[in-house]
Structure formats: C-alpha cells, structure tokens
Design a protein around this motif. Structure first.
Motif, PDB file in Angstrom:
ATOM      1  N   GLU A 114       9.749 -41.073  70.819  1.00 40.43           N
ATOM      2  CA  GLU A 114      11.040 -40.397  70.757  1.00 40.43           C
ATOM      3  C   GLU A 114      11.756 -40.449  72.110  1.00 40.43           C
ATOM      4  O   GLU A 114      12.965 -40.679  72.170  1.00 40.43           O
ATOM      5  CB  GLU A 114      10.846 -38.944  70.312  1.00 40.43           C
ATOM      6  CG  GLU A 114      10.422 -38.828  68.860  1.00 40.43           C
ATOM      7  CD  GLU A 114      10.257 -37.391  68.404  1.00 40.43           C
ATOM      8  OE1 GLU A 114      10.392 -36.476  69.245  1.00 40.43           O
ATOM      9  OE2 GLU A 114       9.992 -37.169  67.209  1.00 40.43           O
ATOM     10  N   THR A 117      13.282 -43.799  72.590  1.00 43.12           N
ATOM     11  CA  THR A 117      14.510 -43.945  71.809  1.00 43.12           C
ATOM     12  C   THR A 117      15.675 -43.250  72.499  1.00 43.12           C
ATOM     13  O   THR A 117      16.784 -43.790  72.587  1.00 43.12           O
ATOM     14  CB  THR A 117      14.318 -43.350  70.398  1.00 43.12           C
ATOM     15  OG1 THR A 117      13.260 -44.053  69.733  1.00 43.12           O
ATOM     16  CG2 THR A 117      15.587 -43.471  69.573  1.00 43.12           C
ATOM     17  N   ALA A 136      18.820 -46.035  65.907  1.00 46.94           N
ATOM     18  CA  ALA A 136      17.425 -45.604  66.068  1.00 46.94           C
ATOM     19  C   ALA A 136      17.345 -44.083  66.170  1.00 46.94           C
ATOM     20  O   ALA A 136      16.443 -43.449  65.605  1.00 46.94           O
ATOM     21  CB  ALA A 136      16.819 -46.250  67.309  1.00 46.94           C
TER      22      ALA A 136
END
Length: 287
Positions: A114, A117, A136
């Motif tokens: 995460e 991203t 994303a």
C-alpha cells in the motif's frame, strides 16, 4: 584521539597471533565479548579474523519443518496486515530481520504494498502519470468500500464508494500541503473511520429534522414551504439528501453545522445540496 585509537588497534593486531586468536575463539565467548576483551570494535575483530582466515559467517541451520513453520507464522502475521515493525515486535526481532525474512520467503506485506502504491501516486509529476497511479489507488478504495458497506446504510453503494474517494482526495490534499501529515498510510486512516456513525446517522437525528419549520426558506427558488416539500419528495432523492435539504432550507443551518450533524465535510454538504437542487429543478415528477 583518533590517532591514539588507531595505534591501539595496530598494537593489538600486531601482538595477537593466529594461535592466540584461535584460543580466544575456542573459549566459547561470542565475538562481541572477545572484541570487548581486546578493547576493539566487533567490526575490527571481524576484519582481523578475515585477514587470518579464521572468519566463519554465523549460520543458523534450520530443518525443512522449522523453515515451513517460520514461513507460515510470517504469512499469518502479514495476512493480519501488521506493519513490518509490528511483525518484528511479535517475533521479538528487529525491523531489519523482519523485513529480511519477509523478502527471503517472498511474503508480500500488505502495508508495504500500500505504501508503494501511495508513493507512486504522490511522486507522479504529470497529469497522465497521476491518473495512472490513481487507478492502482482506486483498487484499494474499492476494496475498502466493499469490506465496509452495509445495506442498512442510508446511502447507495456507489455514493458510499464516491464518498471514500472524496475522503482520500481530502487526505491527499492535506498531505501534499503538509497539513496534519502524521500518517503515511492514508488507506489505514480511511479504514479507521466510523462508517456506522457516519452512514447510520438517520437513527440518531433529532426529531425536529423530520418536521416542517416555520423558518423562512433560504433558497429563493423555494419560497413556498409546501411546494418545497412536494419537490423534495418527488425528485428521487435518497432520504439522507432530503434531510440535508430540509436542514439547510428550514432549520437555517450553515454548511459547517450540517457537516457536523451528518459527519461529512462542509465541501461534501455543498456538493450534495447543489446536486440535489439540480435534481429537484430537473425532475419531471413535479410538473
């Protein structure tokens, strides 16, 4: 001071033979203990051992069963979405060791994925790159929406998802402007929201929100209260949006006050009022 230290190291290296080093290693003491006895650093001792051919990297051998158990334990911790620091604490090891084990076993840590991203999103410099990076990001936002949405909420799923996207946009804007930037993982911040309090608020609203008030209407197009009620009820607005319009027009509440009641941002309330007003003006059911 530096010259004195170098001389001590040189003297120690000069007067310690290979046999003496072997004898020290055979005492069973750790390298750190031996280094302390010699009054040198562990790194200097390691260099001496390498030069004399006595250096053997410390290898902890594990059988296949032990490796499988360690891998399983790491995977379970990763599945709980613990951070690397939390995994290290659970296992009683340091951060570097935890990260090394995750990489060695090919276990993907959700938090690291995460953060990667988010890093790609915030580092994008062109509009096209930003849009691609958001694709994303949006996958995580959709996942959060699916995991938290309840049919009992007074809002359709698509509106719920859009609210989450707006929340992310607000958090991202604050981060880029260094406002309350105390959390790296914005996805976690969104997950920590009290969705029940925010979207099941209808059960907790005061009764006067449902009643017609004698207060003058704030929107000039809706001067007649009865006509306003008729337009609200016949414009296919969800119950929450009807309540927001009533609160704004009949109770004389400002955007900040309404935002507090419905656990939304003032900007989101403004958007809802504008969209609702447009729906009411364009509704075919009122003519």
């Amino acid at each position: 001071m530096t010259k004195i230290n170098l001389q001590i190291v040189y003297t120690v290296q000069k007067h310690i033979s290979v046999d003496e080093l072997k004898a020290l290693l055979n005492t069973g003491k750790s390298r750190n203990q031996i280094a302390r006895d010699l009054k040198i650093s562990s790194g200097q001792l390691t260099n001496m051992l390498k030069k004399t051919g006595l250096y053997t990297p410390k290898v902890i051998s594990k059988n296949a069963k032990e490796i499988e158990l360690e891998k399983k334990e790491l995977q379970e911790l990763a599945n709980r979405k613990l951070s690397v620091a939390q995994i290290a604490e659970e296992l009683g090891i340091n951060y570097g060791q935890a990260r090394h084990r995750l990489e060695r076993y090919g276990i993907k840590n959700p938090e690291l994925e995460e953060l990667k991203t988010l890093r790609n999103y915030f580092s994008a410099t062109t509009l096209n790159d930003k849009n691609e990076a958001f694709v994303a990001v949006d996958k995580y936002l959709e996942q959060i929406a699916k995991e938290n949405y309840k049919k009992s909420y007074a809002i359709p799923y698509q509106d719920f998802l859009q609210d989450i996207r707006l929340n992310f946009a607000e958090l991202a804007d604050k981060r880029e402007n260094n406002i309350n930037n105390n959390r790296r993982n914005l996805f976690e911040k969104i997950r920590e929201m009290d969705f029940d309090k925010k979207y099941m608020v209808l059960k907790k609203l005061p009764e006067d929100l449902y009643k017609t008030s004698e207060t003058d209407v704030l929107i000039k197009e809706f001067e007649d209260s009865n006509f306003l009620d008729f337009r609200i009820k016949n414009s296919n607005l969800i119950e929450r949006d009807q309540l927001i319009i009533n609160t704004f027009t009949k109770l004389n509440k400002n955007l900040d006050e309404i935002a507090e009641i419905f656990s939304l941002t003032p900007e989101r309330i403004r958007q809802i009022i504008l969209i609702a007003t447009e729906k009411m003006n364009n509704s075919k059911n009122i003519y």
